[in-house]
Design a protein around this motif. Structure first.
Motif, mmCIF file in Angstrom:
data_model
loop_
_atom_site.group_PDB
_atom_site.id
_atom_site.type_symbol
_atom_site.label_atom_id
_atom_site.label_comp_id
_atom_site.label_asym_id
_atom_site.label_seq_id
_atom_site.Cartn_x
_atom_site.Cartn_y
_atom_site.Cartn_z
ATOM 1 N N THR A 175 -7.863 -3.011 1.227
ATOM 2 C CA THR A 175 -7.221 -1.654 0.855
ATOM 3 C C THR A 175 -7.953 -0.606 1.949
ATOM 4 O O THR A 175 -7.159 0.148 2.685
ATOM 5 C CB THR A 175 -7.733 -1.108 -0.613
ATOM 6 O OG1 THR A 175 -6.850 -1.975 -1.490
ATOM 7 C CG2 THR A 175 -6.900 0.310 -0.689
ATOM 8 N N LEU B 110 0.987 -1.061 0.049
ATOM 9 C CA LEU B 110 0.139 -0.072 0.214
ATOM 10 C C LEU B 110 0.941 1.209 -0.052
ATOM 11 O O LEU B 110 1.790 1.238 0.721
ATOM 12 C CB LEU B 110 -1.097 -0.120 1.149
ATOM 13 C CG LEU B 110 -2.025 1.162 1.206
ATOM 14 C CD1 LEU B 110 -3.089 1.000 0.264
ATOM 15 C CD2 LEU B 110 -2.548 1.189 2.783
ATOM 16 N N VAL C 163 -7.582 1.990 -5.857
ATOM 17 C CA VAL C 163 -7.089 0.591 -6.186
ATOM 18 C C VAL C 163 -6.514 0.946 -7.603
ATOM 19 O O VAL C 163 -7.385 1.423 -8.586
ATOM 20 C CB VAL C 163 -7.976 -0.576 -6.088
ATOM 21 C CG1 VAL C 163 -7.455 -1.958 -6.781
ATOM 22 C CG2 VAL C 163 -8.440 -0.708 -4.774
ATOM 23 N N GLN D 293 -3.282 1.509 -3.671
ATOM 24 C CA GLN D 293 -2.934 -0.141 -3.697
ATOM 25 C C GLN D 293 -2.918 -0.366 -5.193
ATOM 26 O O GLN D 293 -3.723 -0.644 -5.831
ATOM 27 C CB GLN D 293 -4.120 -0.640 -2.795
ATOM 28 C CG GLN D 293 -3.996 -2.237 -3.213
ATOM 29 C CD GLN D 293 -2.853 -2.445 -2.075
ATOM 30 O OE1 GLN D 293 -3.176 -2.558 -0.816
ATOM 31 N NE2 GLN D 293 -1.767 -3.032 -2.527
ATOM 32 N N THR E 106 -2.233 -3.103 -7.870
ATOM 33 C CA THR E 106 -2.962 -4.480 -7.757
ATOM 34 C C THR E 106 -2.594 -5.292 -9.058
ATOM 35 O O THR E 106 -3.004 -4.795 -10.188
ATOM 36 C CB THR E 106 -4.411 -4.488 -7.456
ATOM 37 O OG1 THR E 106 -4.506 -3.931 -6.382
ATOM 38 C CG2 THR E 106 -4.934 -6.014 -7.462
#
Length: 379
Positions: free
Chosen positions: A325, A297, A336, A311, A313
């Motif tokens: 998250t 993170l 994200v 975040q 991903t």
């Protein structure tokens, strides 16, 4: 060189070190690793792992933890560092200021096993993160594909095999690309007719387009295609094939070891590339990245002073990705970031629907990151 590198920093006790060593040995056995594949560094003077290795660190706080200059040992903007403290009230005493922006793990609430699981997640070593796509021609290599599917599954890989992984009635083509977008490595069974199928040809090409690692298993009577020169290679000998069309155990074990190496490097490079992409987007709009913490993170500050948790991903994000998250961030200013290429249209619509119902959080396509972060407060 170790495939996975861990460091324990700060003030670990002898009992904590022994427990971590035990947990590492347990994982080595569970995944069928050789002893050298996970390196555990205890209180090193410097932890600057190779960028081709998956790496993470624990900082275990102590009485003088707040005085530690963590940046002299590790760069928390590159290597995720998980702060571990005895209790919430001890954070100002046990954790350096540079790590306090991250959610700490409190030992009075979580056993060391849970701490270790968070560390494995940073390395991409949880079973749900170990995804492989088996690409093959049914007419030439079904027996070997099924054999490798069974062996890799036993090694805690989540393996996609078309005959096992796509349910009846599903849109085969769309499901195929969706599944390919969610893996770390393509295991390519390079038989003589491999590139004469439009499906396998496209699987290989799209794996390259997504930056996914490729391990090419070359059949004895197959002439390597010039287009596969960048792929890692495992060569098979004629005598390694058994009467039933399967491979000898020694050949299977060799392929699995090579696959682990390719998968580790692919995961490390793709993760670093995604983090750097987010960093470049933030810096392009005159913001800054403050560090990378648990679960990779990222803590960022926009040009106007807005604090966000971001975040990055790999693969296909889910509602669980968003939930984790939000929990890690501890607030609702989070995003994200993901690569949407290959994802099913219905899945992208699902993410948009979810974003409308979870306030303060957003899904951001990697390709749109600078634009979307620049307009965070304008939408």
């Amino acid at each position: 060189m170790a495939l996975y590198e861990l460091a324990v920093l700060g003030h670990p006790t002898d009992a904590q070190i022994q427990e971590l060593q035990r947990l590492v040995a347990e994982v080595q056995t569970q995944f069928g690793f050789d002893a050298v594949e996970i390196a555990l560094h205890i209180c090193p003077d410097s932890f600057r792992p190779n960028r081709r290795s998956c790496a993470a660190a624990l900082f275990i706080g102590g009485a003088a933890g707040a005085e530690v200059d963590i940046t002299a040992v590790v760069d928390p903007k590159i290597v995720p560092v998980l702060p571990v403290v005895s209790s919430e009230k001890q954070v100002p005493v046990e954790v350096p200021p540079s790590l306090r922006a991250f959610n700490c793990i409190f030992l009075d609430q979580a056993p060391m096993g849970r701490v270790f699981s968070a560390l494995l997640e940073c390395l991409g070593l949880l079973p749900r993160q170990r995804r492989v796509f088996l690409s093959y021609r049914r007419a030439e290599s079904t027996a070997v594909a099924v054999q490798l599917f069974a062996e890799l599954s036993a090694r805690q890989f989540d393996v996609f095999l078309d005959t096992h992984s796509i349910s009846a009635g599903a849109d085969f083509q769309e499901q195929l690309w969706h599944q390919l977008s969610d893996v770390d490595v393509l295991l390519m069974l390079d038989t003589p007719e491999y590139f004469k199928s439009r499906w396998t040809d496209a699987e290989y090409g799209r794996a390259l387009a997504k930056g996914i690692g490729v391990l090419r298993v070359q059949w004895p009577d197959s002439t390597p295609s010039p287009v596969t020169s960048t792929a890692s290679r495992a060569e098979l000998l004629a005598e390694e094939f058994l009467a039933d069309g399967q491979l000898s155990n020694e050949a299977v074990q060799r392929i699995c070891r090579q696959l682990e190496a390719v998968r580790s490097q692919s995961h490390a490079l793709r993760t670093m590339s995604l983090i750097e992409s987010v960093r470049n987007a933030i810096e392009q709009i005159e913001g800054q990245v403050n560090g990378v913490g648990p679960g990779r993170l990222m803590q960022v500050t926009l040009r106007n002073g807005r604090q966000l948790s971001v975040q990055p991903t790999l693969g296909i994000p889910t509602a669980v990705t968003l939930q984790e998250t939000l929990l890690r961030a501890g607030h609702d200013n989070c995003a994200v970031v993901y690569n949407h290429y290959g994802m099913m249209k219905s899945w992208q619509e699902h993410l948009e629907w979810l974003a409308q119902r979870v306030g303060g959080s957003r899904w951001i396509r990697q390709s749109d990151a600078a634009w979307d972060f620049a307009g965070w407060d304008a939408t």
